[in-house]
Scaffold this motif. Structure first.
Motif, short mmCIF file in Angstrom:
data_model
loop_
_atom_site.label_atom_id
_atom_site.label_comp_id
_atom_site.label_asym_id
_atom_site.label_seq_id
_atom_site.Cartn_x
_atom_site.Cartn_y
_atom_site.Cartn_z
N GLU A 6 0.83 -1.21 0.00
CA GLU A 6 0.00 0.00 0.00
C GLU A 6 0.86 1.26 0.00
N TYR A 7 2.13 1.13 0.39
CA TYR A 7 3.03 2.28 0.38
C TYR A 7 3.79 2.37 -0.95
N ARG A 8 3.28 1.63 -1.94
CA ARG A 8 3.81 1.72 -3.29
C ARG A 8 2.72 2.06 -4.28
N ASP A 9 1.64 2.62 -3.78
CA ASP A 9 0.49 2.91 -4.62
C ASP A 9 0.77 4.10 -5.53
N ILE A 41 15.01 5.26 -3.13
CA ILE A 41 14.83 6.34 -4.11
C ILE A 41 15.30 5.89 -5.48
N VAL A 42 16.46 5.24 -5.52
CA VAL A 42 16.98 4.77 -6.80
C VAL A 42 16.12 3.64 -7.35
N LYS A 43 15.80 2.70 -6.49
CA LYS A 43 15.06 1.51 -6.93
C LYS A 43 13.69 1.87 -7.50
N HIS A 44 13.02 2.83 -6.89
CA HIS A 44 11.68 3.19 -7.36
C HIS A 44 11.68 4.40 -8.27
N GLY A 45 12.85 4.95 -8.54
CA GLY A 45 12.94 6.10 -9.43
C GLY A 45 12.22 7.32 -8.89
N ILE A 46 12.27 7.49 -7.57
CA ILE A 46 11.49 8.56 -6.93
C ILE A 46 11.97 9.94 -7.31
N ASP A 47 13.28 10.11 -7.45
CA ASP A 47 13.76 11.47 -7.71
C ASP A 47 13.28 11.99 -9.06
N SER C 267 22.15 -5.77 -29.71
CA SER C 267 21.29 -5.26 -30.79
C SER C 267 21.40 -3.76 -30.97
N ARG C 268 22.11 -3.12 -30.06
CA ARG C 268 22.25 -1.66 -30.06
C ARG C 268 20.89 -0.96 -30.04
N VAL C 269 20.07 -1.40 -29.11
CA VAL C 269 18.75 -0.78 -28.93
C VAL C 269 18.54 -0.48 -27.45
N GLY C 270 17.52 0.32 -27.17
CA GLY C 270 17.14 0.54 -25.78
C GLY C 270 15.92 -0.31 -25.46
N MET C 271 15.64 -0.43 -24.19
CA MET C 271 14.43 -1.15 -23.79
C MET C 271 13.73 -0.38 -22.68
N ARG C 272 12.40 -0.47 -22.68
CA ARG C 272 11.62 0.12 -21.59
C ARG C 272 10.68 -0.93 -21.05
N LEU C 273 10.82 -1.21 -19.76
CA LEU C 273 10.01 -2.24 -19.13
C LEU C 273 9.04 -1.60 -18.14
N THR C 274 7.97 -2.32 -17.83
CA THR C 274 7.01 -1.85 -16.85
C THR C 274 7.01 -2.79 -15.67
N GLU C 275 7.41 -2.26 -14.52
CA GLU C 275 7.57 -3.11 -13.33
C GLU C 275 6.28 -3.85 -12.98
N LYS C 346 10.01 1.40 -15.83
CA LYS C 346 9.03 2.30 -15.22
C LYS C 346 8.56 1.60 -13.96
N THR C 347 8.85 2.20 -12.81
CA THR C 347 8.60 1.52 -11.55
C THR C 347 7.12 1.57 -11.18
N GLY C 348 6.74 0.72 -10.25
CA GLY C 348 5.34 0.65 -9.83
C GLY C 348 4.80 1.97 -9.37
#
Lengths: 378, 96, 367
Positions: A6-9, A41-47, C267-275, C346-348
């Motif tokens: 819930e703290y990752r919503d 911060i790094v793991k979740h890309g917060i900055d 492959s010299r490409v980028g990738m974008r993933l969705t967590e 892209k993180t959750g």
């Protein structure tokens, strides 16, 4: 997982970010003290979610990075001894001393073992009565109760083949050292949530008052860090400077008394040297004299240490948030100036590898990464 | 310094002279020392660092603060900045 | 001195002048090793360095230089796939498998990742003096069952015994050969912008099953290794159109993150993933959370990553999901032209994270 998911919503995160945008009128520099917060911060890309004017600067909250070089060399000297089983948290395995790291010592025949809990050392000691078990007791106040319990239990059980190499550091003196520096840029702090779960937060009140800085004790999940940041910015925008508790579900002002009591029985406050910063008075713990038999520095006679401290190191300034890793001469080509990690990420996931690869990301500026995180992408 | 995870106390027992517990984290169970959280009961959530519970998670406080967060945009109770204090702050704090 | 963000910046130092970086509190891992360390075997950066600095220069040839998990070449108009792998896992018996099933499935999978039908295996055993014979028997029976399940035959082998203390119970090396029957062109350098990235199911099971047995890190739970042969699944995917499948890799050591980085680089490409699309079991999440590990870097032994042409992605995904080994498969990202060689997540929470290659061995942390 409860109390994590819930703290990752993301919807709640977005609300907090919008609120930050709404109230922020000028740039602010905020330091998150704890390495675990930096990691989150790094793991979740917060900055990349924060408004441009809110700059997070990474603090000295990683015991790995602040352990002085001569202490690491002592650890390595002990680990090399044939009669020793050297036990350590995973974090320390890859940290280089003047010559080697614990991995290379293992490759040369040293018995080096990773443990999850200091209590694991008790079992190892009982299983190997002919060996000396030495535990590398690093950590901030969060870990000291666990390390103290190891010594306490060894003492109660009369174990003669266990000792600890102590490298404990305390947060409040470190904050003061940062704030006392004439080059300090930090205007507010995210306080260390788990340190305060043990110690409470009364120690931060005089610091907040003396230096007129907001200190918001924060947790580690993204919502905790975002909310903590919001609370700091609210204070800064309104000219307040107080200690607030964002992490109230887990801690209160007094902290954990049973833990504090055991720590006080086993350890006493001492001066400590912080790597790259120097000696900060009253910033560490050492074993009380009653427990001298468990102090590896006294048990092992280590005189043949030849510590080579480099002369061009600016790590102290990095640790105090004055400079970023890209200012470090060796990293000028490697670290992303928009995304400095500080001296905090020697972690087994290869986050330290991130140090090297951030050079590749210099072309990826913040604007574009913000676009990716808020708009397009999979 | 601070990797600590909340887990649910499933059972308690004594090992040597220490009070221990089986604690569940997501789908796995680990042994945890409860000496520092004597008030923890089976069913409680505790915060665990290197095999030790260092605090109990207060479910009421968690609920209360989470609710407040969710209602944030409806609260509208933000402190409006007072310019006098901001000026003082800026003079002291901004930049080296 | 120049100025950036108002902060004085030290002048850059030419990196080539600094060979051995001895440091202060950015304690950099050692790069220049005089001895082999465990990290060299982890499948991350150290392994890559070893390959780059020692193996490639000695053996370079077109097939090897592609650095795929298998070599593909023509012999008298048949396209063959050829691979070898060594198995040194400890403990040799773990939840969901053992060193034997791993040795068979690992090599079968390396062949399958080229689109080949695996045919024959060779197995070389290095046994430690003192190993209980019953354990060897158990491993061999496990291999028999795994080979039968995968449809391969073990046709030749070798056995050596080393002195007690020199062999960690048992090491197995398997070499495999297969034939490519479809008009496939599958290689790590074939990913193209617009392609979709698919994972065939839950990640992190194998590595955490092993971790659950490691001394001092034990935990109770139901995490089992996902060790399984993927050739049947691959064949089902190829039926949706072999030409649409550009890359196939099983994310073993180094996990999903490392494997996708390798593909992105080649492959010299980028990738974008969705967590939020990445399937992870709750038990694996819990174990990783407690030990401070990242599931994206944990080894898998019964999963594959596929980079597939966008227009065929849904059809391929559907095929995978119909197969017993692919029930939790999902599209987890896409290939882009920007930031070549870099994989972004892209993180959750809605943030962005750079997913880098693993450095050495992943270890539990407290920090």
């Amino acid at each position: 997982m409860k109390y994590i998911d819930e703290y990752r919503d993301p919807v709640l995160a977005q609300k907090i970010v919008e609120e930050l945008h709404r109230i922020q009128t000028r740039p602010w520099v905020i330091m998150e003290v704890c390495g675990g917060q930096t990691h989150s911060i790094v793991k979740h890309g917060i900055d990349y979610l924060l408004p441009k004017g809110v700059e997070l600067v990474h603090g000295p909250g990683c015991p790995v990075c602040v352990t002085p070089l001569d202490m690491i060399d002592k650890a390595h000297a002990i680990a090399r001894r044939p009669e020793v089983i050297f036990c350590s948290f995973g974090d320390m395995l890859r940290v280089p001393g003047s010559q080697d790291d614990l991995f290379t010592i293992r490759s040369q025949g040293g018995d080096v073992r990773v443990v999850y809990s200091p209590l694991d050392c008790l079992k190892i000691a009982r299983d190997h009565p002919d060996k000396q078990v030495v535990f590398f007791a690093i950590g901030f106040e969060t870990t000291t109760p666990a390390n103290a319990m190891l010594v306490w239990q060894a003492h109660e059980a009369g174990l003669k083949n266990v000792s600890i190499l102590t490298s404990h550091v305390l947060v409040p003196p470190a904050l003061e050292a940062i704030l006392q520096s004439p080059h300090n840029r930090v205007q507010g702090f995210l306080g260390p949530g788990h340190v305060c779960a043990v110690m409470g937060y009364s120690q931060y009140e005089p610091i907040s008052a003396r230096y007129r800085v907001p200190i918001v004790i924060s947790g580690f999940e993204p919502i905790d860090i975002l909310q903590g940041t919001l609370m700091v910015v609210r204070q800064l925008e309104s000219g307040r400077a107080e200690v607030e508790n964002q992490y109230s579900r887990v801690l209160n002002r007094e902290g954990n008394r049973p833990a504090q009591d055991v720590v006080a029985n086993v350890f006493e406050v001492s001066d400590r040297t912080w790597r790259g910063v120097g000696t900060i008075p009253g910033s560490g713990y050492r074993l009380r004299s009653e427990f001298a038999a468990y102090d590896a520095e006294r048990v092992f006679d280590i005189h043949d240490i030849n510590t080579l401290e480099p002369s061009n190191c600016i790590s102290g300034e990095i640790l105090r948030g004055i400079k970023k890793p890209h200012d470090c001469p060796a990293f000028a080509t490697e670290c992303n100036p928009q995304h400095p990690l500080g001296a905090t990420m020697v972690s087994a996931e290869g986050a330290c590898a991130a140090y090297y690869t951030y050079g590749r990301h210099l072309s990826m500026d913040r604007e574009r990464l913000v676009t990716i995180s808020t708009g397009g992408g999979a | 310094m601070c990797l600590a995870i909340p887990g649910k106390v499933l059972s308690e027992y004594v090992q040597g002279s220490m009070r221990m517990a089986k604690v569940k984290f997501g789908g796995i169970v680990r042994e945890v020392c409860l000496e520092y959280v004597p008030e923890a009961q089976v069913g409680d959530f505790v915060l665990v660092h290197v095999g030790f519970a260092i605090s109990r998670v207060d479910p009421e406080e968690a609920e209360r603060t989470y609710q407040l967060l969710q209602e944030m945009d409806q609260l509208g109770e933000l402190d409006e900045p007072e310019f006098g204090e901001i000026a003082t702050h800026a003079a002291k704090g901004g930049g080296s | 001195m120049n100025s950036r963000d108002g902060i004085a910046v030290a002048e850059s130092v030419d990196m080539s002048e600094k060979k051995q970086l001895e440091f202060g509190a950015c304690p950099l891992p050692i790069f220049d090793h005089k001895h082999i360390v465990l990290g060299h075997g982890s499948g991350g950066k150290l392994t890559a360095e070893l390959i780059e600095k020692i193996f490639l220069p000695a053996f370079t040839n077109p097939a090897l230089d592609k650095l795929d998990d298998q070599a593909v070449f023509e012999v008298q108009e048949s396209r063959l796939a050829f691979t070898t792998d060594s198995f040194v896992v400890t403990p040799i018996f773990f939840p969901g498998g053992d060193i034997g099933s791993l040795a068979v499935n690992g090599t079968v999978n390396d062949l399958a990742m080229s689109g080949a039908r695996p045919l024959y295996l060779a197995a070389a055993f290095i046994l430690e003096e003192g190993l209980p014979t019953a354990q060897l028997q158990r491993v061999v029976q496990s291999m028999r069952a795994a080979a039968a399940a995968a449809g391969v035959q073990l046709v030749t082998g070798d056995t050596k015994v080393v002195n007690r203390g020199k062999g960690d119970k048992m090491f197995i090396t398997t070499t495999g050969i297969g034939v490519i029957e479809h008009a496939v062109n599958i290689s790590a350098d074939r990913a193209r912008p617009g392609d979709k990235v698919i994972v065939s199911g839950y990640i992190g099971d194998h590595g955490m099953a092993i971790m659950s047995c490691r001394e001092n890190l034990e935990f109770e739970g139901t995490i089992e290794s996902d060790c399984a042969p993927l050739n049947g699944l691959v064949y089902a995917m190829l039926e949706a159109g072999p030409e649409h499948i550009h890359c196939l890799r099983d994310p073993t050591r180094g996990g999903v993150a490392t494997t996708l980085n390798e593909i992105a680089a080649r492959s010299r490409v980028g990738m974008r993933l969705t967590e939020s699309s990445i399937p992870i079991r709750e038990s694996v999440q819990g174990a990783c959370a407690v030990l401070g590990l990242d599931p994206l870097y944990v080894a898998n032994e019964g999963k594959l990553l596929a980079v597939v042409e966008a227009k065929a992605a849904d059809a391929v995904l559907s095929r995978i999901r119909q197969h017993p080994l692919g029930a939790q498969a999902d599209i987890i990202g896409e290939v882009v032209a920007e930031h070549p060689g870099m994989v972004l997540l892209k993180t959750g929470i809605g943030g962005t994270r750079v997913l880098d290659v693993m450095f050495g061995e992943q270890l539990p942390r407290i920090c």
